[in-house]
Design a protein around this motif. Structure first.
Motif, PDB file in Angstrom:
ATOM      1  N   GLU A 222       0.830  -1.206   0.000  1.00 43.89           N
ATOM      2  CA  GLU A 222       0.000   0.000   0.000  1.00 43.89           C
ATOM      3  C   GLU A 222       0.870   1.264   0.000  1.00 43.89           C
ATOM      4  OE1 GLU A 222      -3.358   0.336  -0.292  1.00 43.89           O
ATOM      5  OE2 GLU A 222      -3.287  -1.816  -0.727  1.00 43.89           O
ATOM      6  N   GLY A 223       0.627   2.120  -0.979  1.00 39.80           N
ATOM      7  CA  GLY A 223       1.323   3.397  -1.017  1.00 39.80           C
ATOM      8  C   GLY A 223       2.766   3.339  -1.459  1.00 39.80           C
ATOM      9  N   ASN A 224       3.245   2.179  -1.964  1.00 35.18           N
ATOM     10  CA  ASN A 224       4.626   2.117  -2.455  1.00 35.18           C
ATOM     11  C   ASN A 224       4.837   3.169  -3.532  1.00 35.18           C
ATOM     12  OD1 ASN A 224       5.680  -1.387  -2.304  1.00 35.18           O
ATOM     13  ND2 ASN A 224       4.791  -0.087  -0.742  1.00 35.18           N
ATOM     14  N   THR A 225       6.042   3.736  -3.572  1.00 34.67           N
ATOM     15  CA  THR A 225       6.317   4.825  -4.502  1.00 34.67           C
ATOM     16  C   THR A 225       7.116   4.403  -5.724  1.00 34.67           C
ATOM     17  OG1 THR A 225       8.290   5.449  -3.243  1.00 34.67           O
ATOM     18  CG2 THR A 225       6.219   6.552  -2.672  1.00 34.67           C
ATOM     19  N   VAL A 226       7.967   3.370  -5.601  1.00 32.34           N
ATOM     20  CA  VAL A 226       8.839   3.017  -6.724  1.00 32.34           C
ATOM     21  C   VAL A 226       8.587   1.611  -7.243  1.00 32.34           C
ATOM     22  CG1 VAL A 226      11.234   2.689  -7.464  1.00 32.34           C
ATOM     23  CG2 VAL A 226      10.623   4.629  -6.004  1.00 32.34           C
ATOM     24  N   ALA A 227       8.574   0.579  -6.365  1.00 34.27           N
ATOM     25  CA  ALA A 227       8.473  -0.794  -6.855  1.00 34.27           C
ATOM     26  C   ALA A 227       7.721  -1.690  -5.893  1.00 34.27           C
ATOM     27  CB  ALA A 227       9.868  -1.375  -7.111  1.00 34.27           C
ATOM     28  N   CYS A 228       6.840  -2.526  -6.458  1.00 35.37           N
ATOM     29  CA  CYS A 228       6.220  -3.639  -5.741  1.00 35.37           C
ATOM     30  C   CYS A 228       6.832  -4.923  -6.309  1.00 35.37           C
ATOM     31  CB  CYS A 228       4.708  -3.653  -5.951  1.00 35.37           C
ATOM     32  SG  CYS A 228       3.833  -2.243  -5.252  1.00 35.37           S
ATOM     33  N   VAL A 229       7.639  -5.594  -5.519  1.00 35.17           N
ATOM     34  CA  VAL A 229       8.393  -6.759  -5.983  1.00 35.17           C
ATOM     35  C   VAL A 229       7.611  -8.021  -5.644  1.00 35.17           C
ATOM     36  CG1 VAL A 229      10.562  -8.024  -5.772  1.00 35.17           C
ATOM     37  CG2 VAL A 229      10.558  -5.513  -5.699  1.00 35.17           C
ATOM     38  N   TYR A 230       7.392  -8.877  -6.646  1.00 36.21           N
ATOM     39  CA  TYR A 230       6.606 -10.089  -6.444  1.00 36.21           C
ATOM     40  C   TYR A 230       7.348 -11.305  -6.993  1.00 36.21           C
ATOM     41  CZ  TYR A 230       5.447  -9.824 -11.427  1.00 36.21           C
ATOM     42  OH  TYR A 230       5.541  -9.783 -12.795  1.00 36.21           O
ATOM     43  N   ASN A 231       6.889 -12.482  -6.630  1.00 41.07           N
ATOM     44  CA  ASN A 231       7.499 -13.756  -7.015  1.00 41.07           C
ATOM     45  C   ASN A 231       6.745 -14.329  -8.211  1.00 41.07           C
ATOM     46  OD1 ASN A 231       8.520 -16.347  -7.211  1.00 41.07           O
ATOM     47  ND2 ASN A 231       8.353 -16.800  -5.024  1.00 41.07           N
ATOM     48  N   VAL A 232       7.405 -14.398  -9.365  1.00 42.51           N
ATOM     49  CA  VAL A 232       6.759 -14.896 -10.578  1.00 42.51           C
ATOM     50  C   VAL A 232       6.229 -16.314 -10.377  1.00 42.51           C
ATOM     51  CG1 VAL A 232       7.148 -15.503 -13.006  1.00 42.51           C
ATOM     52  CG2 VAL A 232       8.136 -13.395 -12.059  1.00 42.51           C
ATOM     53  N   ALA A 233       6.935 -17.122  -9.565  1.00 35.92           N
ATOM     54  CA  ALA A 233       6.534 -18.511  -9.334  1.00 35.92           C
ATOM     55  C   ALA A 233       5.358 -18.641  -8.370  1.00 35.92           C
ATOM     56  CB  ALA A 233       7.724 -19.321  -8.811  1.00 35.92           C
ATOM     57  N   ASP A 234       4.960 -17.538  -7.751  1.00 33.12           N
ATOM     58  CA  ASP A 234       3.863 -17.555  -6.777  1.00 33.12           C
ATOM     59  C   ASP A 234       2.844 -16.498  -7.191  1.00 33.12           C
ATOM     60  OD1 ASP A 234       2.182 -17.551  -4.586  1.00 33.12           O
ATOM     61  OD2 ASP A 234       3.812 -17.721  -3.126  1.00 33.12           O
ATOM     62  N   PRO A 235       1.904 -16.851  -8.084  1.00 30.15           N
ATOM     63  CA  PRO A 235       0.974 -15.854  -8.635  1.00 30.15           C
ATOM     64  C   PRO A 235       0.192 -15.083  -7.579  1.00 30.15           C
ATOM     65  CG  PRO A 235       0.836 -17.919  -9.863  1.00 30.15           C
ATOM     66  CD  PRO A 235       1.695 -18.191  -8.658  1.00 30.15           C
TER      67      PRO A 235
END
Length: 481
Positions: A222-235
């Motif tokens: 919530e409210g991130n300004t630059v990047a939300c990093v996620y795991n491609v293997a975990d949709p």
């Protein structure tokens, strides 16, 4: 009190604040609020010797402490600040909701107090997930340090957040580990960038459902300004990014153990590469480090390194610092820790693997395994874990209170794998477990302690369990020398 307010805009003088719980978060929270003029009452369920000692320390400052009664909301309370582990359905919080009194956690309080003394608040790079948080945050801090930045690994690890935001050190950036408990009580947190490493059922008794658990994890975006990093293997982690309300221009950045697409970090021919923070991500990739720079280079640890690298790159860190930081990083004890090689068999301590998700990653790191497992299952089931690992198992040694649950899964899904069932839960069982595992092992195998269970049926904590394993292995090494 708006989401971006800091201590200079909050008048604490005379504000009635109830701090729920003593311990590592409650004591510093009570002191910080008292120092700012708040009228603080601490309530605590327990009334043991440790609680009484902490109460005496706070009462010496003039803080009111109420032991043995954490259920009743003190009169005139305007704000509750809770320890992260207190469950949301406790009577204290129900009473607060009924009275319209807000509830903050220690993370929320630290967020509101950052920038004390008029200095510029340090941005937060936040990490959550079911497994790998501590390792990733420590990797991130190592990378940031290699870039010459003043930083610390804080939150659910190392330095407390309150100490970090109120202490004398002025940080350039903070690497912040956040648990689902902490995120539940941190409605105003707005990180520079954040990562959710993975999602698997955990702490469902606290959250009430997998959906609620995932929603609390998703708060980190919530409210991130630059990047939300996620795991491609975990949709499910990418789903949380889609649902998040972020600042304009904030990007979704994936990490993968395969070749990365645009806006992703991944692995190509043994090289960690970046196709997210480059000038032309459609056609360019930036080499960051080699897989061999990651210690240890197990698949899930490479994923941790990619997540840490993504957050560092989001903060503008140069590629060379990613490489240097990963090379300098040393994992904590009891996390895929190589103890010894005896008669061409490796002995590895992953006592920190206290749930099935962590153990699945641990088992995937080796080709032929004698697995030592068991303890308190915490409501877990083991069919999926055993099915996935069956082809890698040379043998299994089980101990602990809920070992029969694992045994039943092995019988169903890996009936050909030999199983030693140690019918004992005393701490001395570990020496026998190691001896029986050694008897099953062949040259080239790995004897792996990855219990998939909590430790409290036999040991004080997972550290003590890992130490018992390492002691038993070293004693065996001495005998064979």
């Amino acid at each position: 009190m708006g989401s971006q307010e800091v201590s200079s805009t909050v008048d604490w003088q005379g504000k009635h604040v109830t701090v729920a719980g003593l311990g590592v978060s409650g004591v510093p929270a009570a002191r910080a609020l008292h120092e700012r003029g708040a009228l603080v009452t601490v309530v605590n369920d327990g009334d043991d010797a440790r609680a009484r000692a902490q109460a005496a320390e706070l009462e010496a400052y003039g803080i009111t402490v109420r032991l043995g009664d954490g259920a009743t909301l003190p009169p005139s309370t305007e704000l509750v600040v809770t320890a992260p582990g207190w469950q949301p359905d406790k009577p204290l919080f129900l009473a607060a909701a009924e009275a319209g009194v807000p509830v903050w956690g220690d993370v929320e309080l630290a967020w509101r107090l950052r920038g004390a003394g008029g200095r510029e608040p340090a941005p937060w790079l936040a990490v959550t997930g079911t497994n790998g948080k501590t390792t990733t945050v420590r990797m991130l801090a190592s990378i940031l340090e290699a870039a010459g930045l003043r930083t610390a690994a804080v939150g659910n690890i190392g330095v407390s957040l309150l100490d970090a935001v109120l202490g004398e050190t002025e940080y350039d950036v903070l690497a912040v580990e956040l648990s689902s408990y902490q995120l539940h009580w941190a409605p105003s947190l707005r990180a520079h960038s954040a990562a959710v490493l993975n999602l698997a059922p955990d702490h469902l008794d606290w959250h009430g459902s997998m959906e609620a658990y995932a929603a609390d994890k998703g708060r980190v975006y919530e409210g991130n300004t630059v990047a939300c990093v996620y795991n491609v293997a975990d949709p499910a982690t990418e789903d949380l990014v889609r649902e998040a309300d972020v600042e304009e221009g904030c990007r979704a950045i994936g990490f993968t153990l395969g070749a990365p697409g645009p806006s992703q970090l991944g692995v190509v021919d043994g090289i960690l590469v970046d196709r997210a923070f480059v000038a032309n991500r459609q056609k360019q990739a930036q080499e960051l480090a080699e897989v061999t720079d990651v210690n240890p280079p197990a698949p899930h640890n490479i994923a941790n390194a990619l997540a840490a690298a993504a957050l560092a790159r989001a903060f503008g860190v140069e590629p060379a610092a990613v490489r240097d930081g990963l090379r300098a990083f040393r994992p904590d004890a009891h996390r895929i820790e190589h103890v010894a090689d005896i008669d061409e068999v490796a002995y590895v301590d992953d006592s920190k693997a206290t749930n099935t998700h962590a153990t699945e990653a641990s088992l995937a790191a080796y080709d032929s395994i004698v697995w030592i497992a068991g303890g308190l299952a915490k409501g877990a089931t083991f069919d999926e874990l055993v099915t996935g690992a069956a082809k890698r198992l040379r043998g299994v040694v089980l101990m602990g209170a809920d070992r029969e649950l694992i045994h039943e899964a092995l019988t169903r899904h890996a009936p050909e794998v030999p199983v030693v069932d140690l019918d004992r839960t005393d701490t001395g069982a570990m020496s026998e477990a190691v001896a029986r595992a050694a008897a099953l092992a062949r040259p080239g195998d790995t004897v792996l302690l990855a219990p998939a269970c909590a430790s409290m049926d036999m040991f004080t904590n997972y550290n003590k369990r890992g130490e018992a394993f390492a002691d038993a292995v070293r004693a065996r090494a001495d005998e064979s020398a």
